[in-house]
Structure formats: C-alpha cells, structure tokens
Design a protein around this motif. Structure first.
Motif, PDB file in Angstrom:
ATOM      1  N   THR A  28       0.853  -1.191   0.000  1.00 28.72           N
ATOM      2  CA  THR A  28       0.000   0.000   0.000  1.00 28.72           C
ATOM      3  C   THR A  28       0.885   1.235   0.000  1.00 28.72           C
ATOM      4  N   ILE A  29       0.627   2.145  -0.940  1.00 25.72           N
ATOM      5  CA  ILE A  29       1.412   3.373  -1.067  1.00 25.72           C
ATOM      6  C   ILE A  29       0.472   4.561  -0.956  1.00 25.72           C
ATOM      7  N   GLN A  30       0.741   5.414   0.009  1.00 35.74           N
ATOM      8  CA  GLN A  30      -0.130   6.552   0.289  1.00 35.74           C
ATOM      9  C   GLN A  30       0.192   7.735  -0.620  1.00 35.74           C
ATOM     10  N   ARG A  31      -0.714   8.700  -0.660  1.00 41.29           N
ATOM     11  CA  ARG A  31      -0.510   9.913  -1.438  1.00 41.29           C
ATOM     12  C   ARG A  31       0.705  10.678  -0.912  1.00 41.29           C
ATOM     13  N   GLY A  32       1.508  11.161  -1.821  1.00 41.65           N
ATOM     14  CA  GLY A  32       2.682  11.928  -1.439  1.00 41.65           C
ATOM     15  C   GLY A  32       3.865  11.087  -1.015  1.00 41.65           C
ATOM     16  N   GLU A  33       3.702   9.760  -1.042  1.00 37.92           N
ATOM     17  CA  GLU A  33       4.771   8.864  -0.605  1.00 37.92           C
ATOM     18  C   GLU A  33       5.751   8.591  -1.742  1.00 37.92           C
ATOM     19  N   VAL A  34       7.018   8.474  -1.394  1.00 33.65           N
ATOM     20  CA  VAL A  34       8.043   8.032  -2.341  1.00 33.65           C
ATOM     21  C   VAL A  34       8.434   6.616  -1.938  1.00 33.65           C
ATOM     22  N   ALA A  35       8.031   5.649  -2.744  1.00 38.81           N
ATOM     23  CA  ALA A  35       8.296   4.239  -2.464  1.00 38.81           C
ATOM     24  C   ALA A  35       9.360   3.734  -3.423  1.00 38.81           C
ATOM     25  N   CYS A  36      10.384   3.096  -2.889  1.00 35.12           N
ATOM     26  CA  CYS A  36      11.465   2.560  -3.712  1.00 35.12           C
ATOM     27  C   CYS A  36      11.380   1.039  -3.736  1.00 35.12           C
ATOM     28  N   LEU A  37      11.375   0.477  -4.939  1.00 32.34           N
ATOM     29  CA  LEU A  37      11.373  -0.967  -5.114  1.00 32.34           C
ATOM     30  C   LEU A  37      12.789  -1.419  -5.435  1.00 32.34           C
ATOM     31  N   GLY A 188      23.695  11.889 -11.128  1.00 36.13           N
ATOM     32  CA  GLY A 188      23.325  12.898 -10.137  1.00 36.13           C
ATOM     33  C   GLY A 188      22.336  13.920 -10.653  1.00 36.13           C
ATOM     34  N   GLU A 189      22.477  14.340 -11.910  1.00 35.85           N
ATOM     35  CA  GLU A 189      21.596  15.387 -12.433  1.00 35.85           C
ATOM     36  C   GLU A 189      20.158  14.896 -12.549  1.00 35.85           C
ATOM     37  N   VAL A 190      19.983  13.607 -12.829  1.00 36.29           N
ATOM     38  CA  VAL A 190      18.632  13.042 -12.901  1.00 36.29           C
ATOM     39  C   VAL A 190      18.063  12.856 -11.500  1.00 36.29           C
ATOM     40  N   LEU A 191      18.873  12.351 -10.578  1.00 36.95           N
ATOM     41  CA  LEU A 191      18.410  12.149  -9.202  1.00 36.95           C
ATOM     42  C   LEU A 191      18.035  13.479  -8.554  1.00 36.95           C
ATOM     43  N   ASP A 192      18.750  14.545  -8.887  1.00 42.01           N
ATOM     44  CA  ASP A 192      18.416  15.863  -8.325  1.00 42.01           C
ATOM     45  C   ASP A 192      17.017  16.301  -8.757  1.00 42.01           C
ATOM     46  N   VAL A 193      16.675  16.055 -10.017  1.00 42.19           N
ATOM     47  CA  VAL A 193      15.333  16.391 -10.504  1.00 42.19           C
ATOM     48  C   VAL A 193      14.286  15.559  -9.770  1.00 42.19           C
ATOM     49  N   MET A 194      14.588  14.295  -9.544  1.00 45.24           N
ATOM     50  CA  MET A 194      13.647  13.416  -8.844  1.00 45.24           C
ATOM     51  C   MET A 194      13.487  13.832  -7.378  1.00 45.24           C
ATOM     52  N   LYS A 195      14.570  14.272  -6.755  1.00 48.45           N
ATOM     53  CA  LYS A 195      14.488  14.762  -5.372  1.00 48.45           C
ATOM     54  C   LYS A 195      13.582  15.988  -5.291  1.00 48.45           C
ATOM     55  N   ASP A 196      13.747  16.897  -6.249  1.00 50.45           N
ATOM     56  CA  ASP A 196      12.905  18.101  -6.289  1.00 50.45           C
ATOM     57  C   ASP A 196      11.445  17.719  -6.469  1.00 50.45           C
ATOM     58  N   LEU A 197      11.202  16.743  -7.301  1.00 51.16           N
ATOM     59  CA  LEU A 197       9.838  16.279  -7.552  1.00 51.16           C
ATOM     60  C   LEU A 197       9.242  15.670  -6.283  1.00 51.16           C
ATOM     61  N   ALA A 198      10.044  14.888  -5.573  1.00 44.48           N
ATOM     62  CA  ALA A 198       9.582  14.287  -4.320  1.00 44.48           C
ATOM     63  C   ALA A 198       9.240  15.351  -3.288  1.00 44.48           C
ATOM     64  N   GLN A 199      10.065  16.377  -3.211  1.00 42.45           N
ATOM     65  CA  GLN A 199       9.837  17.456  -2.240  1.00 42.45           C
ATOM     66  C   GLN A 199       8.585  18.257  -2.559  1.00 42.45           C
ATOM     67  N   SER A 200       8.155  18.223  -3.824  1.00 39.36           N
ATOM     68  CA  SER A 200       6.937  18.942  -4.212  1.00 39.36           C
ATOM     69  C   SER A 200       5.677  18.195  -3.810  1.00 39.36           C
ATOM     70  N   MET A 204       5.454   8.894  -5.841  1.00 42.32           N
ATOM     71  CA  MET A 204       6.417   8.294  -6.758  1.00 42.32           C
ATOM     72  C   MET A 204       6.706   6.845  -6.364  1.00 42.32           C
ATOM     73  N   ILE A 205       6.784   5.981  -7.361  1.00 35.05           N
ATOM     74  CA  ILE A 205       7.266   4.619  -7.159  1.00 35.05           C
ATOM     75  C   ILE A 205       8.497   4.470  -8.038  1.00 35.05           C
ATOM     76  N   VAL A 206       9.620   4.156  -7.412  1.00 33.74           N
ATOM     77  CA  VAL A 206      10.906   4.172  -8.098  1.00 33.74           C
ATOM     78  C   VAL A 206      11.576   2.803  -7.997  1.00 33.74           C
ATOM     79  N   VAL A 207      11.726   2.140  -9.131  1.00 38.40           N
ATOM     80  CA  VAL A 207      12.555   0.938  -9.185  1.00 38.40           C
ATOM     81  C   VAL A 207      13.995   1.415  -9.333  1.00 38.40           C
ATOM     82  N   THR A 208      14.853   1.056  -8.381  1.00 37.72           N
ATOM     83  CA  THR A 208      16.192   1.643  -8.395  1.00 37.72           C
ATOM     84  C   THR A 208      17.219   0.740  -7.728  1.00 37.72           C
ATOM     85  N   HIS A 209      18.466   0.929  -8.141  1.00 34.38           N
ATOM     86  CA  HIS A 209      19.612   0.326  -7.453  1.00 34.38           C
ATOM     87  C   HIS A 209      20.414   1.399  -6.725  1.00 34.38           C
TER      88      HIS A 209
END
Length: 255
Positions: A28-37, A188-200, A204-209
């Motif tokens: 279960t993923i709530q609104r505004g949550e950043v979940a990493c798979l 890093g430049e892509v992750l920075d954009v994603m961090k900004d998006l998360a802070q807004s 987000m559901i992010v499959v990541t290593h």
C-alpha cells in the motif's frame, strides 16, 4: 482530505507461460509517498510497475490506483476489462519514465513534451508550449528546447523524459530504473530532478539500485525477491538493519 491510498496491491500475480514473475505482491502506497522498489534482476520489480498502468495485465489479485481498479471495473462480483479509450484515459494520469528514455528521435525536446498534452488532453498549442518551457526550466534544460534527442546527453534525455511525463499533470509517477542506462557522472543530475519532484509532494514509485537515493528520499522501501515482497519498511531500518539473509546478501552486492 481523502484517505484512499494512491496505490494498493493485494496478492497480485503475473506469469509468462510457466514462469511466475509475480507470486502475490501486496503493498500500500499513500498519497505523497516516495516508495522505492529494490531487488535482484528478475525479481518482478519492473513487471509490477508496468502492471500499475496496465502496460502489462496482471493475472490474479487486485491492483488499484486512487481507488479504481487498474484497467478493470467491477460489475457485481466480477471484474471486466475497460475499453481501450478508458484505459488510455487512466494511463494519462500516471506518468512513467523508462530506463531508455523512449523519446521520439524525430522531435525536439519541446515537441516531445507538448505532444501528449496537445494530442491526448486537447490543450492548445500555445498553452502546451508555455507549460513545456516551464518544465524544461524546472529540469534545468531551458536552453535545450530545440535540441533533438541525438543532440542531448543521456542525462539530458532522461530529464526531458521526466518533463514529458510531468506535462500530463499526473497524480502518480513511475520510474523504472531511470539512471541505469546513464554514465555514472550523469546520474546525479537526474536524481536531483527526482528529489525536487519528491519534495513537491508527488507520489512516486521508483525501481532503483541507487540505495543512497532510497535512504535520502524514500519514505518506504520494498525488497522484492522471487516475485514477492520479502521485506519492507522505513529505508533507514530496512537498508541499515536488514532482517532476511537474502536482503543482507543483496545489499552486500549493491552498497
């Protein structure tokens, strides 16, 4: 304020022939949550992500986004698949960023971003262009609007892909290993954009290593192994004090 989860999965399964890729995913993923798979290759992470927006059809179980079954509607005790038009409308509210950018090579960055709003949402060309310029500025590419994908680095292409997804004003963003195809210095430049998006406040559901990103930005982490959620919780707990030997072994290879 609604308390309906943004994403809810109950015993979701998916097989390809004799290969069981998802064997009962529940989360279960709530609104505004950043979940990493996280998890090893072949554990079902990307397949589950694609089931969320019905790019793949799950076999059994229930999967809903914002309270509605993905790709299906319930009539009585049965689920019936929605029409292609209805599925496309649902999918337009879910942004997805792929490993390989998937930009249209014959369109400029600006044209890649404006295509969806104009064709799918019926937004005027002038409004779509204005919005695209704002999004390009947001991802740090305000001077690249007339560049074609071949004229952009991998990191820049991925940032255009994020801007393209955001142009549809989605309520949920899915990222399928968005940095795995990038040279290390461009991650890093892509992750920075994603961090900004998360802070807004974007869900987000992010499959990541990228375990550093999961710890810093993630609200939750789900370790998938052999098609099930083997361990989940706060990233600072799961990644620092893993409980299962399989997760301990996995982290020893990626950290």
């Amino acid at each position: 304020m609604t308390t309906t989860p943004m994403v809810e999965a109950k015993d979701v399964t998916k097989s390809y022939g004799a290969i069981d890729v998802l064997r009962g995913v529940t989360l279960t993923i709530q609104r505004g949550e950043v979940a990493c798979l996280i998890g090893p290759s072949g554990s079902g992470k990307s397949t589950f992500l694609r089931c969320i927006n019905h790019l793949e059809k799950h076999d059994t179980g229930e999967l809903s986004v914002d309270g509605s079954f993905v790709g299906y509607e319930r009539r009585g005790n049965k689920l019936y698949e929605r029409t292609d038009k209805e599925i496309c409308a649902e999918r337009s509210e879910i942004g997805m960023v792929f490993q390989r950018f998937n930009l249209f090579s014959h369109l400029t960055a600006l044209e890649n971003i404006t295509l969806g709003p104009i064709k799918v949402k019926g937004i005027s060309t002038s409004d779509a262009i204005e919005q695209a310029h704002l999004l390009l500025d947001r991802v740090g590419l305000h001077d690249r609007d007339h560049n074609y994908p071949s004229q952009l680095s991998g990191g820049q292409q991925q940032r255009v892909a994020i801007a393209r997804a955001l142009a549809m004003e989605p309520k949920l963003m899915l990222f399928d290993e968005p940095t795995s195809a990038l040279d290390p210095e461009l991650v890093g430049e892509v992750l920075d954009v994603m961090k900004d998006l998360a802070q807004s406040g974007m869900t987000m559901i992010v499959v990541t290593h990228e375990m550093g990103f999961a710890r810093e930005v993630g609200d939750s982490v789900y370790f998938l192994d052999e098609g099930v959620v083997a361990e989940s919780g706060d990233p600072n707990e799961v990644l620092v004090r893993p409980q299962s030997p399989r997760l301990v072994n996995f982290l020893s290879k990626v950290l």
